[in-house]
Scaffold this motif. Structure first.
Motif, PDB file in Angstrom:
ATOM      1  N   THR A  88      -4.328  -8.906  -5.068  1.00  0.00           N
ATOM      2  CA  THR A  88      -2.782  -9.783  -5.449  1.00  0.00           C
ATOM      3  C   THR A  88      -2.955 -10.381  -4.599  1.00  0.00           C
ATOM      4  O   THR A  88      -1.784 -11.145  -4.083  1.00  0.00           O
ATOM      5  CB  THR A  88      -1.821  -8.438  -4.585  1.00  0.00           C
ATOM      6  OG1 THR A  88      -2.222  -8.387  -3.623  1.00  0.00           O
ATOM      7  CG2 THR A  88      -1.580  -7.418  -5.692  1.00  0.00           C
ATOM      8  N   GLN A  89      -4.963 -10.968  -4.219  1.00  0.00           N
ATOM      9  CA  GLN A  89      -4.637 -11.938  -2.841  1.00  0.00           C
ATOM     10  C   GLN A  89      -3.138 -11.997  -1.931  1.00  0.00           C
ATOM     11  O   GLN A  89      -2.864 -12.288  -1.322  1.00  0.00           O
ATOM     12  CB  GLN A  89      -4.217 -13.427  -3.016  1.00  0.00           C
ATOM     13  CG  GLN A  89      -5.196 -13.755  -4.426  1.00  0.00           C
ATOM     14  CD  GLN A  89      -5.120 -14.909  -4.973  1.00  0.00           C
ATOM     15  OE1 GLN A  89      -3.883 -15.253  -4.973  1.00  0.00           O
ATOM     16  NE2 GLN A  89      -6.001 -15.303  -5.613  1.00  0.00           N
ATOM     17  N   HIS A  90      -3.156 -10.562  -1.156  1.00  0.00           N
ATOM     18  CA  HIS A  90      -2.410  -9.757   0.128  1.00  0.00           C
ATOM     19  C   HIS A  90      -4.025  -9.917   1.270  1.00  0.00           C
ATOM     20  O   HIS A  90      -4.547  -9.243   0.894  1.00  0.00           O
ATOM     21  CB  HIS A  90      -2.029  -9.459  -0.382  1.00  0.00           C
ATOM     22  CG  HIS A  90      -0.507  -9.779  -0.325  1.00  0.00           C
ATOM     23  ND1 HIS A  90       0.167  -9.329  -2.041  1.00  0.00           N
ATOM     24  CD2 HIS A  90       0.242 -10.984  -0.872  1.00  0.00           C
ATOM     25  CE1 HIS A  90       1.216 -10.116  -2.700  1.00  0.00           C
ATOM     26  NE2 HIS A  90       1.572 -11.257  -1.939  1.00  0.00           N
ATOM     27  N   LEU A  91      -3.427 -10.087   2.302  1.00  0.00           N
ATOM     28  CA  LEU A  91      -3.915  -9.842   3.843  1.00  0.00           C
ATOM     29  C   LEU A  91      -4.153  -8.834   4.059  1.00  0.00           C
ATOM     30  O   LEU A  91      -4.739  -7.657   4.633  1.00  0.00           O
ATOM     31  CB  LEU A  91      -4.582 -10.710   4.383  1.00  0.00           C
ATOM     32  CG  LEU A  91      -4.972 -10.320   6.055  1.00  0.00           C
ATOM     33  CD1 LEU A  91      -6.441 -10.637   5.308  1.00  0.00           C
ATOM     34  CD2 LEU A  91      -4.925 -11.821   7.512  1.00  0.00           C
ATOM     35  N   MET A  92      -2.499  -7.788   4.167  1.00  0.00           N
ATOM     36  CA  MET A  92      -2.447  -6.468   4.272  1.00  0.00           C
ATOM     37  C   MET A  92      -3.303  -5.737   4.054  1.00  0.00           C
ATOM     38  O   MET A  92      -3.394  -4.535   4.769  1.00  0.00           O
ATOM     39  CB  MET A  92      -1.173  -5.969   4.414  1.00  0.00           C
ATOM     40  CG  MET A  92      -0.671  -5.663   5.370  1.00  0.00           C
ATOM     41  SD  MET A  92      -0.614  -5.743   7.154  1.00  0.00           S
ATOM     42  CE  MET A  92      -0.712  -4.299   8.262  1.00  0.00           C
ATOM     43  N   PRO A  93      -3.267  -5.188   2.586  1.00  0.00           N
ATOM     44  CA  PRO A  93      -4.254  -3.830   2.119  1.00  0.00           C
ATOM     45  C   PRO A  93      -5.768  -3.912   2.084  1.00  0.00           C
ATOM     46  O   PRO A  93      -5.816  -3.048   2.524  1.00  0.00           O
ATOM     47  CB  PRO A  93      -4.003  -4.326   0.510  1.00  0.00           C
ATOM     48  CG  PRO A  93      -2.266  -5.089   0.155  1.00  0.00           C
ATOM     49  CD  PRO A  93      -2.649  -6.209   1.306  1.00  0.00           C
ATOM     50  N   VAL A  94      -6.404  -5.105   2.396  1.00  0.00           N
ATOM     51  CA  VAL A  94      -7.578  -5.872   3.221  1.00  0.00           C
ATOM     52  C   VAL A  94      -7.465  -5.076   3.788  1.00  0.00           C
ATOM     53  O   VAL A  94      -8.498  -4.470   4.891  1.00  0.00           O
ATOM     54  CB  VAL A  94      -7.956  -6.684   3.045  1.00  0.00           C
ATOM     55  CG1 VAL A  94      -9.437  -7.079   3.460  1.00  0.00           C
ATOM     56  CG2 VAL A  94      -8.206  -7.342   1.424  1.00  0.00           C
ATOM     57  N   VAL A  95      -6.574  -5.293   4.980  1.00  0.00           N
ATOM     58  CA  VAL A  95      -7.074  -5.395   6.947  1.00  0.00           C
ATOM     59  C   VAL A  95      -6.726  -3.613   6.598  1.00  0.00           C
ATOM     60  O   VAL A  95      -7.324  -2.788   7.685  1.00  0.00           O
ATOM     61  CB  VAL A  95      -5.759  -5.525   7.213  1.00  0.00           C
ATOM     62  CG1 VAL A  95      -5.676  -4.763   8.937  1.00  0.00           C
ATOM     63  CG2 VAL A  95      -6.014  -7.506   7.880  1.00  0.00           C
ATOM     64  N   THR A  96      -5.337  -2.978   5.321  1.00  0.00           N
ATOM     65  CA  THR A  96      -5.541  -1.260   6.525  1.00  0.00           C
ATOM     66  C   THR A  96      -6.959  -1.052   5.717  1.00  0.00           C
ATOM     67  O   THR A  96      -6.513   0.667   6.411  1.00  0.00           O
ATOM     68  CB  THR A  96      -4.382  -1.361   5.177  1.00  0.00           C
ATOM     69  OG1 THR A  96      -2.638  -1.951   5.610  1.00  0.00           O
ATOM     70  CG2 THR A  96      -4.156   0.354   5.068  1.00  0.00           C
ATOM     71  N   GLY A  97      -7.785  -1.254   4.003  1.00  0.00           N
ATOM     72  CA  GLY A  97      -8.179  -1.127   3.865  1.00  0.00           C
ATOM     73  C   GLY A  97      -9.549  -0.084   4.866  1.00  0.00           C
ATOM     74  O   GLY A  97     -10.082   0.529   5.492  1.00  0.00           O
ATOM     75  N   VAL A  98      -9.954  -1.677   5.255  1.00  0.00           N
ATOM     76  CA  VAL A  98     -10.899  -2.086   6.600  1.00  0.00           C
ATOM     77  C   VAL A  98     -10.927  -0.957   7.432  1.00  0.00           C
ATOM     78  O   VAL A  98     -11.070   0.214   8.137  1.00  0.00           O
ATOM     79  CB  VAL A  98     -10.975  -3.087   7.078  1.00  0.00           C
ATOM     80  CG1 VAL A  98     -12.252  -3.471   8.290  1.00  0.00           C
ATOM     81  CG2 VAL A  98     -11.343  -4.154   5.866  1.00  0.00           C
ATOM     82  N   LEU A  99      -9.263  -1.087   7.842  1.00  0.00           N
ATOM     83  CA  LEU A  99      -9.220  -0.112   9.459  1.00  0.00           C
ATOM     84  C   LEU A  99      -9.106   1.857   9.235  1.00  0.00           C
ATOM     85  O   LEU A  99      -9.597   2.466  10.044  1.00  0.00           O
ATOM     86  CB  LEU A  99      -7.658   0.029  10.011  1.00  0.00           C
ATOM     87  CG  LEU A  99      -7.196  -1.435  11.201  1.00  0.00           C
ATOM     88  CD1 LEU A  99      -5.717  -1.524  11.031  1.00  0.00           C
ATOM     89  CD2 LEU A  99      -8.190  -1.775  11.975  1.00  0.00           C
ATOM     90  N   VAL A 100      -9.054   2.094   8.217  1.00  0.00           N
ATOM     91  CA  VAL A 100      -8.981   3.337   7.174  1.00  0.00           C
ATOM     92  C   VAL A 100     -10.123   3.983   6.965  1.00  0.00           C
ATOM     93  O   VAL A 100     -10.734   5.105   7.737  1.00  0.00           O
ATOM     94  CB  VAL A 100      -7.540   3.389   6.200  1.00  0.00           C
ATOM     95  CG1 VAL A 100      -8.482   5.044   5.945  1.00  0.00           C
ATOM     96  CG2 VAL A 100      -6.985   3.583   6.526  1.00  0.00           C
TER      97      VAL A 100
END
Length: 259
Positions: free
Chosen positions: A123-135
């Protein structure tokens, strides 16, 4: 043979895993009474089988949050139950560290993290990527926090027990960093031969270290026969059977040992 022709369902894999697990735990509980060491060999493929099954289950579940919540609650209950058992029953010869639910819950965190990162790139959105890395990092962060607290002078026993029960630290998981095999299997969930290669590589690593865990390679026999079918449901049974058989075997062994 019929099995070679029809293959094995998810249900069949669970039955094989549970059977081997019980033999392994009989060895664990009755070692002080001379249970032969070779019984432990039966348990070496168990975690790998359940890791594979968890990848299949997480891939096909309609409610990933509910799937993760069940495992988390199972993890907490198992930690509380084993602590209570050891407090109530004097059997110091066996330490109950059994909690496959912790391993599987951490595995779902890794798989969820992979899904989030993929969604972010798609989706080219940053938030899911950040969430995934943190999880993905959370099980490691929990391990560091727990290690730092336990390394302090006179840590509070109740706090330690609460952390052991509630925090999904990978370094206190029953199979420790071997849990990282779950996200690897998930990344290649549609490529069974690559999954087999990954399992074989980990087994070779354990063999090089001189650990009997190399026998996990025998998990490839049922895994390669997996036919993609669910078979009969065994979901609720496992959540009940796992803690129940640990408790029964522990109590039985304690009674026999002291008499």
């Amino acid at each position: 043979m019929k099995i070679l022709k029809q293959g094995l369902s998810t249900f069949d894999l669970k039955v094989i895993g549970i059977t081997l697990m019980v033999i392994d735990h009989i060895h664990q509980m009755f070692v002080p009474m001379g249970a032969p060491g070779w019984l432990d060999w039966f348990g070496r493929p168990v975690a790998t089988i359940f890791f594979f099954v968890s990848v299949v289950g997480f891939s096909h579940t309609h409610n990933k949050f509910q799937y993760m919540l069940r495992l988390y609650l199972g993890m907490v209950f198992m930690a509380v139950m084993t602590t209570a058992l050891q407090d109530w029953v004097s059997y110091d010869q066996v330490v109950l560290m059994n909690n496959i639910f912790r391993d599987l819950f951490i595995g779902t965190m890794f798989m969820y993290a992979i899904d989030e990162v993929r969604k972010g790139f798609k989706t080219q959105h940053l938030m899911p990527v950040v969430t995934g890395v943190l999880v993905f990092l959370l099980p490691f962060i929990c391990s560091v926090v727990m290690g730092m607290y336990m390394g302090t002078i006179n840590p509070n026993l109740m706090v330690v027990r609460a952390m052991l029960a509630l925090l999904p630290g990978i370094l206190i998981a029953e199979n420790s960093v071997m849990v990282l095999l779950i996200p690897l299997l998930y990344l290649f969930k549609d490529k069974k031969w690559i999954q087999a290669g990954l399992i074989a590589l980990v087994a070779i690593g354990y063999f090089a270290l001189g650990s009997t865990q190399w026998m996990m390679i025998f998990a490839l026999l049922p895994i390669m026969l997996y036919n993609g079918q669910k078979g009969r449901s065994l979901k609720s049974f496992f959540y009940i059977f796992y803690p129940a058989h640990i408790a029964v075997l522990y109590l039985l062994a304690a009674v026999i040992y002291h008499h």
